[in-house]
Design a protein around this motif. Structure first.
Motif, PDB file in Angstrom:
ATOM      1  N   SER A 171       0.822  -1.207   0.000  1.00 34.26           N
ATOM      2  CA  SER A 171       0.000   0.000   0.000  1.00 34.26           C
ATOM      3  C   SER A 171       0.857   1.258   0.000  1.00 34.26           C
ATOM      4  O   SER A 171       1.856   1.342   0.705  1.00 34.26           O
ATOM      5  CB  SER A 171      -0.923   0.005   1.230  1.00 34.26           C
ATOM      6  OG  SER A 171      -0.172  -0.044   2.419  1.00 34.26           O
ATOM      7  N   GLY A 172       0.470   2.234  -0.823  1.00 32.80           N
ATOM      8  CA  GLY A 172       1.175   3.502  -0.867  1.00 32.80           C
ATOM      9  C   GLY A 172       2.400   3.519  -1.749  1.00 32.80           C
ATOM     10  O   GLY A 172       3.085   4.550  -1.831  1.00 32.80           O
ATOM     11  N   HIS A 173       2.700   2.405  -2.424  1.00 29.14           N
ATOM     12  CA  HIS A 173       3.888   2.369  -3.279  1.00 29.14           C
ATOM     13  C   HIS A 173       3.790   3.439  -4.356  1.00 29.14           C
ATOM     14  O   HIS A 173       2.773   3.571  -5.034  1.00 29.14           O
ATOM     15  CB  HIS A 173       4.041   0.993  -3.928  1.00 29.14           C
ATOM     16  CG  HIS A 173       5.325   0.823  -4.676  1.00 29.14           C
ATOM     17  ND1 HIS A 173       6.471   0.346  -4.063  1.00 29.14           N
ATOM     18  CD2 HIS A 173       5.663   1.061  -5.974  1.00 29.14           C
ATOM     19  CE1 HIS A 173       7.453   0.300  -4.962  1.00 29.14           C
ATOM     20  NE2 HIS A 173       6.990   0.735  -6.118  1.00 29.14           N
ATOM     21  N   GLN A 174       4.854   4.197  -4.532  1.00 32.00           N
ATOM     22  CA  GLN A 174       4.850   5.334  -5.451  1.00 32.00           C
ATOM     23  C   GLN A 174       5.402   4.901  -6.816  1.00 32.00           C
ATOM     24  O   GLN A 174       6.564   5.132  -7.140  1.00 32.00           O
ATOM     25  CB  GLN A 174       5.673   6.469  -4.848  1.00 32.00           C
ATOM     26  CG  GLN A 174       5.083   6.936  -3.526  1.00 32.00           C
ATOM     27  CD  GLN A 174       6.004   7.840  -2.746  1.00 32.00           C
ATOM     28  OE1 GLN A 174       6.246   8.974  -3.134  1.00 32.00           O
ATOM     29  NE2 GLN A 174       6.506   7.338  -1.623  1.00 32.00           N
ATOM     30  N   HIS A 175       4.534   4.288  -7.587  1.00 38.39           N
ATOM     31  CA  HIS A 175       4.943   3.694  -8.858  1.00 38.39           C
ATOM     32  C   HIS A 175       5.545   4.724  -9.809  1.00 38.39           C
ATOM     33  O   HIS A 175       6.494   4.414 -10.546  1.00 38.39           O
ATOM     34  CB  HIS A 175       3.744   3.011  -9.513  1.00 38.39           C
ATOM     35  CG  HIS A 175       3.212   1.860  -8.712  1.00 38.39           C
ATOM     36  ND1 HIS A 175       3.750   0.594  -8.782  1.00 38.39           N
ATOM     37  CD2 HIS A 175       2.192   1.800  -7.813  1.00 38.39           C
ATOM     38  CE1 HIS A 175       3.085  -0.220  -7.964  1.00 38.39           C
ATOM     39  NE2 HIS A 175       2.137   0.494  -7.367  1.00 38.39           N
ATOM     40  N   GLU A 176       5.020   5.934  -9.773  1.00 31.68           N
ATOM     41  CA  GLU A 176       5.510   6.955 -10.701  1.00 31.68           C
ATOM     42  C   GLU A 176       6.917   7.446 -10.345  1.00 31.68           C
ATOM     43  O   GLU A 176       7.595   8.076 -11.163  1.00 31.68           O
ATOM     44  CB  GLU A 176       4.543   8.147 -10.742  1.00 31.68           C
ATOM     45  CG  GLU A 176       4.407   8.938  -9.458  1.00 31.68           C
ATOM     46  CD  GLU A 176       3.361   8.380  -8.507  1.00 31.68           C
ATOM     47  OE1 GLU A 176       2.746   9.184  -7.784  1.00 31.68           O
ATOM     48  OE2 GLU A 176       3.160   7.148  -8.480  1.00 31.68           O
ATOM     49  N   HIS A 177       7.359   7.133  -9.123  1.00 29.54           N
ATOM     50  CA  HIS A 177       8.703   7.540  -8.695  1.00 29.54           C
ATOM     51  C   HIS A 177       9.547   6.329  -8.288  1.00 29.54           C
ATOM     52  O   HIS A 177      10.531   6.473  -7.565  1.00 29.54           O
ATOM     53  CB  HIS A 177       8.605   8.515  -7.518  1.00 29.54           C
ATOM     54  CG  HIS A 177       7.833   9.759  -7.832  1.00 29.54           C
ATOM     55  ND1 HIS A 177       8.265  10.683  -8.755  1.00 29.54           N
ATOM     56  CD2 HIS A 177       6.649  10.220  -7.339  1.00 29.54           C
ATOM     57  CE1 HIS A 177       7.383  11.679  -8.814  1.00 29.54           C
ATOM     58  NE2 HIS A 177       6.402  11.422  -7.986  1.00 29.54           N
ATOM     59  N   ASP A 178       9.165   5.165  -8.771  1.00 28.22           N
ATOM     60  CA  ASP A 178       9.798   3.914  -8.354  1.00 28.22           C
ATOM     61  C   ASP A 178      11.320   3.929  -8.564  1.00 28.22           C
ATOM     62  O   ASP A 178      12.091   3.602  -7.658  1.00 28.22           O
ATOM     63  CB  ASP A 178       9.174   2.754  -9.134  1.00 28.22           C
ATOM     64  CG  ASP A 178       9.665   1.400  -8.661  1.00 28.22           C
ATOM     65  OD1 ASP A 178       9.001   0.800  -7.801  1.00 28.22           O
ATOM     66  OD2 ASP A 178      10.724   0.952  -9.148  1.00 28.22           O
ATOM     67  N   LYS A 179      11.757   4.327  -9.728  1.00 31.81           N
ATOM     68  CA  LYS A 179      13.183   4.286 -10.048  1.00 31.81           C
ATOM     69  C   LYS A 179      13.982   5.296  -9.225  1.00 31.81           C
ATOM     70  O   LYS A 179      15.107   5.011  -8.794  1.00 31.81           O
ATOM     71  CB  LYS A 179      13.389   4.534 -11.539  1.00 31.81           C
ATOM     72  CG  LYS A 179      12.878   3.399 -12.422  1.00 31.81           C
ATOM     73  CD  LYS A 179      13.169   3.666 -13.895  1.00 31.81           C
ATOM     74  CE  LYS A 179      12.678   2.513 -14.765  1.00 31.81           C
ATOM     75  NZ  LYS A 179      12.931   2.770 -16.210  1.00 31.81           N
ATOM     76  N   GLU A 180      13.408   6.470  -8.996  1.00 26.81           N
ATOM     77  CA  GLU A 180      14.115   7.503  -8.235  1.00 26.81           C
ATOM     78  C   GLU A 180      14.315   7.082  -6.780  1.00 26.81           C
ATOM     79  O   GLU A 180      15.397   7.267  -6.202  1.00 26.81           O
ATOM     80  CB  GLU A 180      13.331   8.814  -8.284  1.00 26.81           C
ATOM     81  CG  GLU A 180      13.181   9.398  -9.676  1.00 26.81           C
ATOM     82  CD  GLU A 180      11.993  10.330  -9.769  1.00 26.81           C
ATOM     83  OE1 GLU A 180      12.165  11.539  -9.584  1.00 26.81           O
ATOM     84  OE2 GLU A 180      10.881   9.827 -10.020  1.00 26.81           O
ATOM     85  N   ILE A 181      13.275   6.511  -6.188  1.00 23.86           N
ATOM     86  CA  ILE A 181      13.366   6.080  -4.796  1.00 23.86           C
ATOM     87  C   ILE A 181      14.309   4.890  -4.667  1.00 23.86           C
ATOM     88  O   ILE A 181      15.126   4.817  -3.744  1.00 23.86           O
ATOM     89  CB  ILE A 181      11.966   5.756  -4.241  1.00 23.86           C
ATOM     90  CG1 ILE A 181      11.097   7.017  -4.242  1.00 23.86           C
ATOM     91  CG2 ILE A 181      12.066   5.168  -2.836  1.00 23.86           C
ATOM     92  CD1 ILE A 181       9.648   6.785  -3.881  1.00 23.86           C
TER      93      ILE A 181
END
Length: 254
Positions: free
Chosen positions: A92-102
């Motif tokens: 829950s809450g995974h930021q798919h649009e920023h996955d690579k940056e994180i």
């Protein structure tokens, strides 16, 4: 030994005062992980003090300034960015649009993180170690006659074997199974099958945090709260008063 405990951060800023107000008088300060993901993340990405990259960099800066005093552990939300398993990214809450940056922010600093630590007989991790999970690691090269499972886990993390800590559930989407990893298992299953007799974990929120539960074989301290405002100090020379499983675990949110 006096150990400060900072549970799941989730891009909040409460941890800053927890560190600054207590670091000088503590023997150790342990972060329990989950620095990223918050259910307001679409808003918080644009707020510098709540941005996940800035949060990661902030806790790493504390580790750099206090290398022998601070431990940074990883949780399931952290590892969801490092894992190649699609199921891990369903957290829950995974930021798919920023996955690579994180993911890159964690990778750039992986040397500063651990899976678990042990001090004066207390094992501290994000979610806890079960007998079942530890025994399953023998297939991956863990030899209990030659090394400690905590040392082995930390070594595997540095080798970037992130899949060793992936979500491994089959029956419970929340991770309430004894097969789950030290970043995923829930307290109900942990108490049934604990590998260590004294464990302290975050991961599972309870409004009554910290709470102390025992089944005579295992003592468990849970410190994560819904608002992520709980700060706890473990004095290893003083035994807390523990309550029975039935009385306490019903207050926990999976």
């Amino acid at each position: 030994m006096l150990i400060g405990i900072i549970p799941d951060v989730h891009q909040t800023t409460h941890f800053i005062k927890m560190v600054e107000n207590n670091i000088d008088r503590l023997d150790k300060l342990v972060f329990l992980g989950d620095y990223v993901d918050n259910w307001l993340e679409k808003i918080w990405w644009h707020i510098p003090e709540h941005n996940p990259i800035n949060t990661i960099n902030k806790v790493v800066s504390y580790k750099q300034n206090y290398p022998d005093k601070i431990d940074l552990l990883l949780g399931n939300h952290c590892l969801s960015y490092l894992s190649k398993n699609p199921k891990s990214k369903l957290v829950s809450g995974h930021q798919h649009e920023h996955d690579k940056e994180i993911a890159q922010a964690f990778l750039n600093n992986i040397e500063y993180f651990k899976i678990a630590v042990e001090y004066d007989g207390w094992v501290i991790s994000h979610a806890g170690f079960s007998n079942t999970w530890v025994n399953n690691q023998k297939e991956k090269g863990f030899n209990p006659d030659k090394e400690n499972i905590i040392d082995w886990c930390n070594k595997m993390l540095l080798k970037k074997n992130f899949h060793y800590f992936d979500w491994t559930g089959k029956l419970s989407p929340s991770g309430d199974e004894v097969t789950q990893t030290p970043t995923w298992i829930r307290p109900f299953s942990l108490m049934k099958d604990s590998y260590f007799s004294n464990q302290l974990v975050g991961h599972s929120e309870t409004k009554l945090a910290p709470i102390f539960v025992t089944n005579k074989k295992t003592n468990l301290i849970l410190v994560d709260s819904p608002e992520h405002t709980c700060y706890f100090e473990l004095n290893t020379k003083k035994q807390p008063k523990f309550e029975t499983v039935e009385k306490v675990l019903k207050t926990i949110r999976n």
